[in-house]
Scaffold this active site. Structure first.
Site, PDB file in Angstrom:
ATOM      1  N   GLU A 321     -17.257   9.268 -16.105  1.00 27.53           N
ATOM      2  CA  GLU A 321     -17.410   8.889 -14.724  1.00 27.53           C
ATOM      3  C   GLU A 321     -16.300   7.744 -14.450  1.00 27.53           C
ATOM      4  O   GLU A 321     -16.503   6.615 -14.047  1.00 27.53           O
ATOM      5  CB  GLU A 321     -18.670   8.064 -14.481  1.00 27.53           C
ATOM      6  CG  GLU A 321     -19.984   8.730 -14.587  1.00 27.53           C
ATOM      7  CD  GLU A 321     -20.923   8.091 -14.678  1.00 27.53           C
ATOM      8  OE1 GLU A 321     -22.268   8.823 -14.413  1.00 27.53           O
ATOM      9  OE2 GLU A 321     -21.163   6.912 -15.018  1.00 27.53           O
ATOM     10  N   PRO A 322     -14.909   8.292 -14.294  1.00 26.91           N
ATOM     11  CA  PRO A 322     -13.816   7.674 -14.134  1.00 26.91           C
ATOM     12  C   PRO A 322     -13.895   7.084 -12.526  1.00 26.91           C
ATOM     13  O   PRO A 322     -13.898   7.955 -11.700  1.00 26.91           O
ATOM     14  CB  PRO A 322     -12.647   8.163 -14.465  1.00 26.91           C
ATOM     15  CG  PRO A 322     -12.868   9.564 -14.291  1.00 26.91           C
ATOM     16  CD  PRO A 322     -14.467   9.679 -14.711  1.00 26.91           C
ATOM     17  N   ARG A 324     -12.105   3.660 -11.153  1.00 28.15           N
ATOM     18  CA  ARG A 324     -10.659   2.892 -11.141  1.00 28.15           C
ATOM     19  C   ARG A 324      -9.460   3.708 -11.503  1.00 28.15           C
ATOM     20  O   ARG A 324      -8.348   4.067 -10.765  1.00 28.15           O
ATOM     21  CB  ARG A 324     -10.705   1.835 -11.972  1.00 28.15           C
ATOM     22  CG  ARG A 324      -9.379   0.831 -11.693  1.00 28.15           C
ATOM     23  CD  ARG A 324      -9.494  -0.180 -12.902  1.00 28.15           C
ATOM     24  NE  ARG A 324     -10.612  -0.664 -13.199  1.00 28.15           N
ATOM     25  CZ  ARG A 324     -11.179  -1.777 -12.714  1.00 28.15           C
ATOM     26  NH1 ARG A 324     -10.590  -2.468 -11.957  1.00 28.15           N
ATOM     27  NH2 ARG A 324     -12.355  -2.244 -12.832  1.00 28.15           N
ATOM     28  N   CYS A 392      -9.787 -19.547   4.775  1.00 27.13           N
ATOM     29  CA  CYS A 392      -9.788 -21.058   4.715  1.00 27.13           C
ATOM     30  C   CYS A 392     -10.486 -21.112   3.548  1.00 27.13           C
ATOM     31  O   CYS A 392     -11.812 -21.488   3.131  1.00 27.13           O
ATOM     32  CB  CYS A 392     -10.890 -21.282   5.968  1.00 27.13           C
ATOM     33  SG  CYS A 392     -10.871 -23.049   6.146  1.00 27.13           S
ATOM     34  N   GLU A 393      -9.541 -21.159   2.517  1.00 27.72           N
ATOM     35  CA  GLU A 393      -9.965 -21.084   1.087  1.00 27.72           C
ATOM     36  C   GLU A 393      -9.160 -21.356   0.019  1.00 27.72           C
ATOM     37  O   GLU A 393      -7.991 -20.366   0.129  1.00 27.72           O
ATOM     38  CB  GLU A 393     -10.892 -19.893   0.755  1.00 27.72           C
ATOM     39  CG  GLU A 393     -11.970 -19.618  -0.501  1.00 27.72           C
ATOM     40  CD  GLU A 393     -13.343 -19.976  -0.195  1.00 27.72           C
ATOM     41  OE1 GLU A 393     -13.939 -20.508  -0.986  1.00 27.72           O
ATOM     42  OE2 GLU A 393     -13.848 -19.718   0.886  1.00 27.72           O
TER      43      GLU A 393
END
Ligand SMILES: Cc1ncc(COP(=O)(O)O)c(C=O)c1O
Ligand SMILES: N[C@@H](CCCC[NH3+])C(=O)O
Length: 464
Positions: A321-322, A324, A392-393
């Site tokens: 189940e690849p 990526r 904002c982080e």
């Protein structure tokens, strides 16, 4: 290296260049072949071109940030997996959690693969694309009543059961609908995969699967066999994600194959399918060395064959189940630079018009990425930089340490490579940023797969 070298999660912004100096590249304009999509190149004036379409034209037509998928690259990787497993009775299920749109589902189908979905939403996209339900496998550690009902009603090819509660729920639903869905039991093999702890899934202390070590896997098999409206067709194991060495896959394959042999001997059950999951790593930075599909196929098939032959059993139908490995390298994200801020003596912060809402992976896993100036090649000495977003982080970092040309300026386009997996699919609306569009490029043309969200889209949902 992008092998999750920072297992505690995100690296902190106080890692100064002198603590962790990256190597300046030889050539800032160079596109390392195994990090960028297959069709990526520099055009005559230095612009990044993917699928025959230039970065400037893409940005002008579709805006930024922009997810760009190289269709040819995706299809070639899908075919390579298909081919690598073609000399056995084997199925390649593309894991749609990495990236799933209707067009992507059709590419998967056209290349002869099957599809793994892990939610009702992914199933809905697949069905809307015309993906045949019998070629779909349904995952999830907490599938709802409605999700299971839909899966059974449309006749998905197999449901991978993940808990005792689910077995009971599925039996009840199947009895009510008078159907007999085919299931695999997801087994936790106890393998400690060499990857970030957030994406390792086969050690015992986590939410997925049923452990071999505690006897839960045996008990699950017994319960499925005793349930009249569920047909046990096999076992499933998935050890984690972004893995580079075959060792973990090999150990897990051996353990689950041994378990299969034991179940067959003890219960007399037929287990015609053995699914060994996904998790193959890709190159995010030039030093990464992903496994080739042939190597993984040879190794996995060899282990299962050996186990079966030594017990006089027929070889089961193998599945992988690849996710990526198919979509990741085919994608790049284009951003426009908005500000360039030199923090004297430390580094230069290059802010772009997206960030952790379109790529949470750096903040979540300390993931590493490769980035290049895309609208031109630039000039001047390599400048130690940090590519950051507009949220904002302060942890809103896309690439921690990279070199960009010293003349980088607002209005330039930059591209981040290998963002085809788990970026679009994990995107959010943090700070009410509308999510970017996703376009496919091929043979000199681009087309929208998913249109850009607008502020109106966001406001339409806010009905208070
Ligand atoms: C059961 C299962 N199969 C397949 C995958 C796909 O993994 P990857 O994208 O790393 O290949 C995942 C995600 O880790 C998964 O949980
Ligand atoms: N989303 C993760 C991996 C999880 C895969 C699905 N179980 C990543 O980006 O690396």
């Amino acid at each position: 290296m992008s092998r999750y070298a920072h297992p505690a999660g995100p690296r902190h912004a106080d890692v100064l260049p002198e603590d962790n100096p990256p190597r300046p590249p030889r050539d800032l304009g160079e596109l390392s072949a195994h990090v960028w999509p297959a069709t990526a190149r520099r055009g005559a004036d230095g612009e990044l071109v993917v699928g025959g379409v230039g970065a400037r034209a893409l940005a002008a037509e579709y805006g930024t940030p922009l997810f760009v998928m190289d269709e040819q690259d995706f299809r070639a990787r899908a075919r390579a997996y298909r081919t690598a497993f073609s000399d056995a009775e084997a199925d390649v299920y593309y894991a749609g959690k990495a990236l799933l749109t209707k067009a992507v589902a059709r590419w998967v189908l056209e290349e002869g693969l099957k599809l793994d979905v892990c939610s009702g939403g992914e199933l809905a996209v697949a069905l809307a694309a015309g993906f045949p339900p019998e070629r779909i496998g349904m995952h999830g550690n907490n599938k709802s009543e409605a999700e299971l009902e839909r899966a059974v009603e449309v006749g998905v090819g197999r449901i991978i059961v993940d808990s005792f509660d689910e077995i009971e729920r599925l039996e009840r639903i199947a009895a009510r609908l008078d159907r007999v869905p085919r299931v695999l039991v997801r087994v936790t093999t106890g393998v400690e995969a060499h990857t970030h702890e957030f994406v390792a899934t086969a050690h015992d202390d986590q939410k997925f699967g049923l452990a071999l070590s505690t006897g839960a896997a045996d008990e699950a098999v017994r319960r499925v066999l005793a349930a009249p409206h569920i047909e046990l067709v096999g076992l499933h194991s998935h050890i984690g994600s972004q893995i580079f060495d075959t060792a973990g896959f090999d150990v897990a394959a051996r353990r689950v194959a041994e378990f299969m042999v034991r179940v067959i001997a003890e219960t007399g059950a037929q287990l015609p399918e053995l699914d060994l999951g996904g998790g193959l790593g890709i190159a995010y930075v030039p030093d990464d060395t992903p496994l080739e599909p042939e190597a993984i196929a040879k190794s996995l098939l060899g282990i299962v064959r050996h186990e079966c032959e030594s017990h006089g059993l027929p070889m089961p139908r193998i599945a992988v189940e690849p996710g990526r490995a198919l979509s990741g390298p085919a994608g790049v994200t284009l951003y426009e630079v908005g500000t360039v801020k030199d923090v004297e003596g430390i580094r230069t912060y290059v802010s772009v018009d997206g960030g952790m809402s379109d790529n949470i992976r750096t903040a979540l896993y300390g993931a590493e990425y490769t980035c290049a100036l895309a609208s031109r090649t630039g000039s001047g000495a390599p400048m130690l930089s940090r590519l950051v977003g507009k949220h904002c982080e302060s942890g809103d970092i896309i690439v921690h340490d990279l070199y960009l040309p010293a003349d980088i300026r607002p209005g330039d386009l930059v591209a981040v490579a290998a963002t085809g997996a788990y970026c679009f699919s994990m995107a959010s609306n943090y700070n009410h940023l509308p999510r970017p569009a996703l376009v496919a490029v091929a043979d000199g043309a681009a087309r929208t797969l998913v249109r850009r969200e607008t502020e109106e889209d966001l406001l339409r949902l806010d009905i208070g």
